[in-house]
Every structure is written in structure tokens, then in C-alpha cells.
Write a protein that holds these residues in place. Structure first.
Motif, mmCIF file in Angstrom:
data_model
loop_
_atom_site.group_PDB
_atom_site.id
_atom_site.type_symbol
_atom_site.label_atom_id
_atom_site.label_comp_id
_atom_site.label_asym_id
_atom_site.label_seq_id
_atom_site.Cartn_x
_atom_site.Cartn_y
_atom_site.Cartn_z
ATOM 1 N N GLY A 32 18.875 49.115 -11.479
ATOM 2 C CA GLY A 32 18.083 48.278 -12.388
ATOM 3 C C GLY A 32 16.612 48.618 -12.312
ATOM 4 O O GLY A 32 16.222 49.773 -12.360
ATOM 5 N N ALA A 33 15.799 47.591 -12.160
ATOM 6 C CA ALA A 33 14.352 47.788 -12.072
ATOM 7 C C ALA A 33 13.806 46.959 -10.924
ATOM 8 O O ALA A 33 14.424 45.980 -10.488
ATOM 9 N N TYR A 34 12.637 47.347 -10.456
ATOM 10 C CA TYR A 34 11.960 46.633 -9.380
ATOM 11 C C TYR A 34 10.536 46.355 -9.823
ATOM 12 O O TYR A 34 9.902 47.182 -10.483
ATOM 13 N N ARG A 35 10.017 45.196 -9.397
ATOM 14 C CA ARG A 35 8.713 44.743 -9.878
ATOM 15 C C ARG A 35 7.835 44.365 -8.692
ATOM 16 O O ARG A 35 8.290 43.779 -7.716
ATOM 17 N N SER A 36 6.552 44.689 -8.825
ATOM 18 C CA SER A 36 5.550 44.256 -7.857
ATOM 19 C C SER A 36 4.471 43.480 -8.604
ATOM 20 O O SER A 36 3.874 43.989 -9.555
ATOM 21 N N LEU A 37 4.223 42.270 -8.168
ATOM 22 C CA LEU A 37 3.177 41.441 -8.766
ATOM 23 C C LEU A 37 1.849 41.578 -8.038
ATOM 24 O O LEU A 37 0.844 41.025 -8.466
ATOM 25 N N TRP A 41 7.859 44.096 -3.332
ATOM 26 C CA TRP A 41 8.708 44.394 -4.481
ATOM 27 C C TRP A 41 9.881 43.428 -4.532
ATOM 28 O O TRP A 41 10.361 42.975 -3.501
ATOM 29 N N ASN A 42 10.351 43.131 -5.737
ATOM 30 C CA ASN A 42 11.590 42.381 -5.891
ATOM 31 C C ASN A 42 12.422 43.010 -7.004
ATOM 32 O O ASN A 42 11.905 43.651 -7.898
ATOM 33 N N ALA A 43 13.725 42.820 -6.885
ATOM 34 C CA ALA A 43 14.662 43.414 -7.835
ATOM 35 C C ALA A 43 14.686 42.610 -9.126
ATOM 36 O O ALA A 43 14.634 41.385 -9.107
ATOM 37 N N ILE A 44 14.749 43.332 -10.236
ATOM 38 C CA ILE A 44 14.978 42.723 -11.549
ATOM 39 C C ILE A 44 16.399 43.110 -11.926
ATOM 40 O O ILE A 44 16.698 44.289 -12.034
ATOM 41 N N GLY A 45 17.252 42.121 -12.089
ATOM 42 C CA GLY A 45 18.644 42.415 -12.400
ATOM 43 C C GLY A 45 19.257 41.349 -13.275
ATOM 44 O O GLY A 45 18.577 40.705 -14.079
ATOM 45 N N ALA A 46 20.544 41.147 -13.087
ATOM 46 C CA ALA A 46 21.312 40.241 -13.939
ATOM 47 C C ALA A 46 20.783 38.810 -13.892
ATOM 48 O O ALA A 46 20.793 38.109 -14.902
ATOM 49 N N ARG A 47 20.289 38.362 -12.751
ATOM 50 C CA ARG A 47 19.777 36.990 -12.684
ATOM 51 C C ARG A 47 18.511 36.801 -13.522
ATOM 52 O O ARG A 47 18.099 35.685 -13.789
ATOM 53 N N HIS A 48 17.913 37.912 -13.936
ATOM 54 C CA HIS A 48 16.748 37.875 -14.824
ATOM 55 C C HIS A 48 17.124 38.193 -16.264
ATOM 56 O O HIS A 48 16.262 38.237 -17.132
ATOM 57 N N GLY A 49 18.390 38.484 -16.508
ATOM 58 C CA GLY A 49 18.847 38.824 -17.854
ATOM 59 C C GLY A 49 18.965 40.307 -18.117
ATOM 60 O O GLY A 49 19.270 40.719 -19.235
ATOM 61 N N LEU A 50 18.724 41.141 -17.112
ATOM 62 C CA LEU A 50 18.875 42.593 -17.253
ATOM 63 C C LEU A 50 20.268 42.967 -16.762
ATOM 64 O O LEU A 50 20.536 42.952 -15.566
ATOM 65 N N TYR A 51 21.161 43.280 -17.697
ATOM 66 C CA TYR A 51 22.558 43.519 -17.345
ATOM 67 C C TYR A 51 22.910 44.992 -17.220
ATOM 68 O O TYR A 51 24.047 45.328 -16.933
ATOM 69 N N SER A 52 21.971 45.869 -17.412
ATOM 70 C CA SER A 52 22.202 47.294 -17.237
ATOM 71 C C SER A 52 21.566 47.730 -15.922
ATOM 72 O O SER A 52 20.446 47.332 -15.599
ATOM 73 N N THR A 53 22.283 48.539 -15.152
ATOM 74 C CA THR A 53 21.733 49.002 -13.879
ATOM 75 C C THR A 53 21.035 50.357 -13.987
ATOM 76 O O THR A 53 20.413 50.793 -13.038
ATOM 77 N N HIS A 54 21.137 51.007 -15.139
ATOM 78 C CA HIS A 54 20.472 52.301 -15.324
ATOM 79 C C HIS A 54 19.275 52.106 -16.249
ATOM 80 O O HIS A 54 19.420 52.026 -17.461
ATOM 81 N N VAL A 55 18.087 52.048 -15.665
ATOM 82 C CA VAL A 55 16.855 51.898 -16.443
ATOM 83 C C VAL A 55 16.258 53.284 -16.616
ATOM 84 O O VAL A 55 15.868 53.942 -15.653
#
Length: 127
Positions: free
Chosen positions: A58-63, A69-83
Motif C-alpha cells: 500500500g502506502a505509508y505516510r509521515s506527518l 511513518w504509518n501505514a495507509i491501507g484498507a482501514r483508510h479506504g485504500l483497498y489496493s496494495t500495489h501503489v
């Protein structure tokens, strides 16, 4: 022979001490299916948010400009693991191209909506 033994023993002792010193500073967190892979796509927002896309996780984000860093994935609405592409526009809207379309987030990556539900998107250009 004795000198070689002392050098090898010293190196092994140093390696052990370094491992023990830093062992508690790092930890792993289970993330999305695939859990990582290659990180080939990076974007930085006008406000300093950094997002990287992974081929498997998926994707990872740093604020905080890359400090954490934290993971951006299905719990955020991103259902694809290949970004396959990442971009921000002037208003900090985040776009992720995936192997199954395009996702958009207007809230710094806290939630995503699918805006194109098909196709491999290797590049995103925004104005």
C-alpha cells in the motif's frame, strides 16, 4: 595466531554490544498484506506531508517530515496494495495510482475514495 584470536573476539564483542544497545530502539509492526516491498514512488505535499507508495504494502505516510511513518491501507479506504504512483495537488489533495485505479484523499490520507475503479495507473500528474 593469538593476535588474530584477540581481533576476532574483540569484533564479535563489539557486534554483540551494538546489537544490544540498539535492539530496543527499533520495532516492527504488521501492516497491509504483503508488508512492504519496494518503495519507488514518493510525493511531498506543500505542507510537508510525505507519502511513499509500495509495490506490495500500500502506502505509508509521515506527518512530521519523515521522522515517523504509518501505514495507509484498507482501514483508510485504500483497498489496493500495489501503489504505482503518488501525487499531491496545490490544495494538499493526495492522489494514489494503483494497479486497480486511482484513489483520492482530501484529509491528508486519513480516508480515501476511489475515483477511478479500473486500470493500472503508473503515473499521476496534477496541476
Amino acid at each position: 595466531m593469538f593476535r588474530t584470536f584477540v581481533i576476532v573476539t574483540t569484533l564479535l564483542l563489539c557486534t554483540f554490544l551494538v546489537q544490544q544497545t540498539f535492539a530496543n530502539d527499533f520495532w516492527w509492526e504488521s501492516t497491509n498484506p504483503g508488508g512492504g516491498g519496494a518503495f519507488n514512488h514518493v510525493a511531498v505535499s506543500p505542507s510537508g506531508i510525505v507519502v511513499v507508495g509500495s509495490d506490495l504494502g500500500g502506502a505509508y505516510r509521515s506527518l512530521d517530515r519523515g521522522q515517523t511513518w504509518n501505514a495507509i491501507g484498507a482501514r483508510h479506504g485504500l483497498y489496493s496494495t500495489h501503489v504505482s504512483s503518488v501525487a499531491f495537488d496545490k490544495t494538499n489533495t493526495l492522489y494514489l495510482g494503483t494497479d486497480s485505479g486511482i484513489y483520492r484523499s482530501g484529509d491528508q490520507g486519513n480516508s480515501f475514495e476511489e475515483v477511478l475503479g479500473y486500470g493500472y495507473v503508473p503515473t499521476i500528474a496534477v496541476d
